[in-house]
Design a protein around this motif. Sequence first.
Motif, PDB file in Angstrom:
ATOM      1  N   VAL A   1       0.838  -1.198   0.000  1.00  0.00           N
ATOM      2  CA  VAL A   1       0.000   0.000   0.000  1.00  0.00           C
ATOM      3  C   VAL A   1       0.877   1.254   0.000  1.00  0.00           C
ATOM      4  N   HIS A   2       1.939   1.232   0.796  1.00  0.00           N
ATOM      5  CA  HIS A   2       2.853   2.382   0.833  1.00  0.00           C
ATOM      6  C   HIS A   2       3.521   2.607  -0.517  1.00  0.00           C
ATOM      7  N   THR A   3       4.014   1.532  -1.124  1.00  0.00           N
ATOM      8  CA  THR A   3       4.822   1.689  -2.340  1.00  0.00           C
ATOM      9  C   THR A   3       3.972   2.020  -3.559  1.00  0.00           C
ATOM     10  N   GLU A   4       2.699   1.671  -3.550  1.00  0.00           N
ATOM     11  CA  GLU A   4       1.864   1.967  -4.719  1.00  0.00           C
ATOM     12  C   GLU A   4       1.341   3.401  -4.702  1.00  0.00           C
ATOM     13  N   ALA A   5       1.471   4.108  -3.564  1.00  0.00           N
ATOM     14  CA  ALA A   5       1.005   5.490  -3.490  1.00  0.00           C
ATOM     15  C   ALA A   5       2.010   6.418  -4.170  1.00  0.00           C
ATOM     16  N   PRO A   6       1.551   7.303  -5.052  1.00  0.00           N
ATOM     17  CA  PRO A   6       2.485   8.210  -5.727  1.00  0.00           C
ATOM     18  C   PRO A   6       3.130   9.227  -4.797  1.00  0.00           C
ATOM     19  N   SER A   7       2.484   9.498  -3.660  1.00  0.00           N
ATOM     20  CA  SER A   7       3.053  10.413  -2.663  1.00  0.00           C
ATOM     21  C   SER A   7       2.525  10.022  -1.295  1.00  0.00           C
ATOM     22  N   SER A   8       3.138  10.576  -0.250  1.00  0.00           N
ATOM     23  CA  SER A   8       2.713  10.237   1.111  1.00  0.00           C
ATOM     24  C   SER A   8       1.265  10.632   1.357  1.00  0.00           C
ATOM     25  N   ARG A   9       0.862  11.803   0.874  1.00  0.00           N
ATOM     26  CA  ARG A   9      -0.508  12.261   1.141  1.00  0.00           C
ATOM     27  C   ARG A   9      -1.551  11.437   0.393  1.00  0.00           C
ATOM     28  N   ASP A  10      -1.109  10.685  -0.632  1.00  0.00           N
ATOM     29  CA  ASP A  10      -2.040   9.836  -1.382  1.00  0.00           C
ATOM     30  C   ASP A  10      -2.136   8.423  -0.819  1.00  0.00           C
ATOM     31  N   THR A  11      -1.431   8.151   0.278  1.00  0.00           N
ATOM     32  CA  THR A  11      -1.430   6.810   0.866  1.00  0.00           C
ATOM     33  C   THR A  11      -2.808   6.465   1.415  1.00  0.00           C
ATOM     34  N   ASN A  12      -3.231   5.244   1.180  1.00  0.00           N
ATOM     35  CA  ASN A  12      -4.528   4.766   1.689  1.00  0.00           C
ATOM     36  C   ASN A  12      -4.357   4.316   3.138  1.00  0.00           C
ATOM     37  N   TRP A  13      -4.354   5.301   4.055  1.00  0.00           N
ATOM     38  CA  TRP A  13      -4.108   4.994   5.461  1.00  0.00           C
ATOM     39  C   TRP A  13      -5.226   4.154   6.078  1.00  0.00           C
ATOM     40  N   SER A  14      -6.436   4.283   5.592  1.00  0.00           N
ATOM     41  CA  SER A  14      -7.533   3.459   6.115  1.00  0.00           C
ATOM     42  C   SER A  14      -7.278   1.978   5.845  1.00  0.00           C
ATOM     43  N   ALA A  15      -6.757   1.680   4.656  1.00  0.00           N
ATOM     44  CA  ALA A  15      -6.420   0.288   4.335  1.00  0.00           C
ATOM     45  C   ALA A  15      -5.292  -0.202   5.233  1.00  0.00           C
ATOM     46  N   ILE A  16      -4.332   0.670   5.516  1.00  0.00           N
ATOM     47  CA  ILE A  16      -3.217   0.283   6.376  1.00  0.00           C
ATOM     48  C   ILE A  16      -3.696   0.012   7.796  1.00  0.00           C
TER      49      ILE A  16
END
Length: 414
Positions: A303-318
């Motif tokens: 999930v972290h590596t597929e996000a183009p930037s930190s703010r685009d990270t799917n934190w709910s999935a994490i």
Amino acid sequence: MTGSAFEQAITRAHHEEWARVVAGLARRFGDLDVAEEATAEAFLRAAERWPREGVPPNPGGWLATTAARKAIDRLRRDAQRDAKHQAAQIMYDDSPPEPTGPVEDDRLRLVFTCCHPALAVEARVALTLRLLGGLTVAEIARAFLVQETTMARRITRAKAKISAANIPYLVPSADDIRQRLPGVLAVVYLVFNEGYLASEGDDPVRVDLTDEAIRLGRLLRALLPDDGEVAGLLALMLFTDARRHARVSRTGELVTLDAQDRAAWDRALIAEGAALVRERIRTVAAGGEPPGRYQLQAAISAVHTEAPSSRDTNWSAIVALYGRLVLLDPSPIVRLNRAVAVAEVDGPDAGLAEIDRLAEVLDGYHAFHAARADLLRRLGRCGESRAAYDRAIGLASNPAEHAYLTRSRDQLAT
């Protein structure tokens, strides 16, 4: 060649050859103490002779031959030398070599051997870290969050039990491999973690250890291609190692995930890890076993590596993935990592409340205080944040982490 160059040559040989020599001697002689002590004597001999005679063209072969001679010398002096000396003749015997069984790599064989079920899990991991990675007792103690004296006793007792119980250093059977696999995976992961953020020395990353752990992960994957946790661990290490060049600045300071240059990530390693994760998702969807802790950690990294930037990270999935992981592994470290993710979804107050519940068990862990310091900073509680940074700095041993924490503290508002 200068004195420092010889020191570097010996250090490099230790990183590259220690485990290989120890494992080879353990297989040939069936005696762990003989293997370890003979290898140590060979390195001592190298430190004496190489500055005078030069580094041999094949340092590994020189060390292996010297260690074997040291081992035979010791066995000749041993009270049981007759039986052991006969076994030692394998070194010079022209008869066909013994079958290697399902595990063909000496170092991997040694991991499985040290992870014998007669030993406590903690002892299996600690002993193998000592022999395979050549880690010091202090480094292993930090990996386990225990005192160095405690770890020294643990390793000593493990060796004594192996000797007293006549635990053989033989090729493990297929059933043994399955039974000992959880301990083996723990060993490989701890070796990787020690390389990922080295707890001793001037280098923030010990590439020799991370590379060795990934090499072992690939061997395990080849050996057990259908095992989900083997695939998960390999994927997790690949995702983490892919960020190696972005994790430390040119000035030697740790760069946190949110500030890393994602263009510097190794996309080939990420693609390899992602393929493993997708394979496991398909297998689970088709009715396979539910994912274990390494597969869940690999999914979090994906999930972290597929996000183009930190703010685009799917934190709910994490957070959801950490929730599943806590059910399997409710360790304080896992709960700490979940709390950090909760802070990204529900705010720093919510994350701090969860982190503070871990204060009693994680007070001696620098990352606990670093996480508290960051959340307190975000809440504007700069005095408390500074105190937490001070505590984290006092506990951090990695130079890159130390530099990052110091700068973060110094940038707090006065």
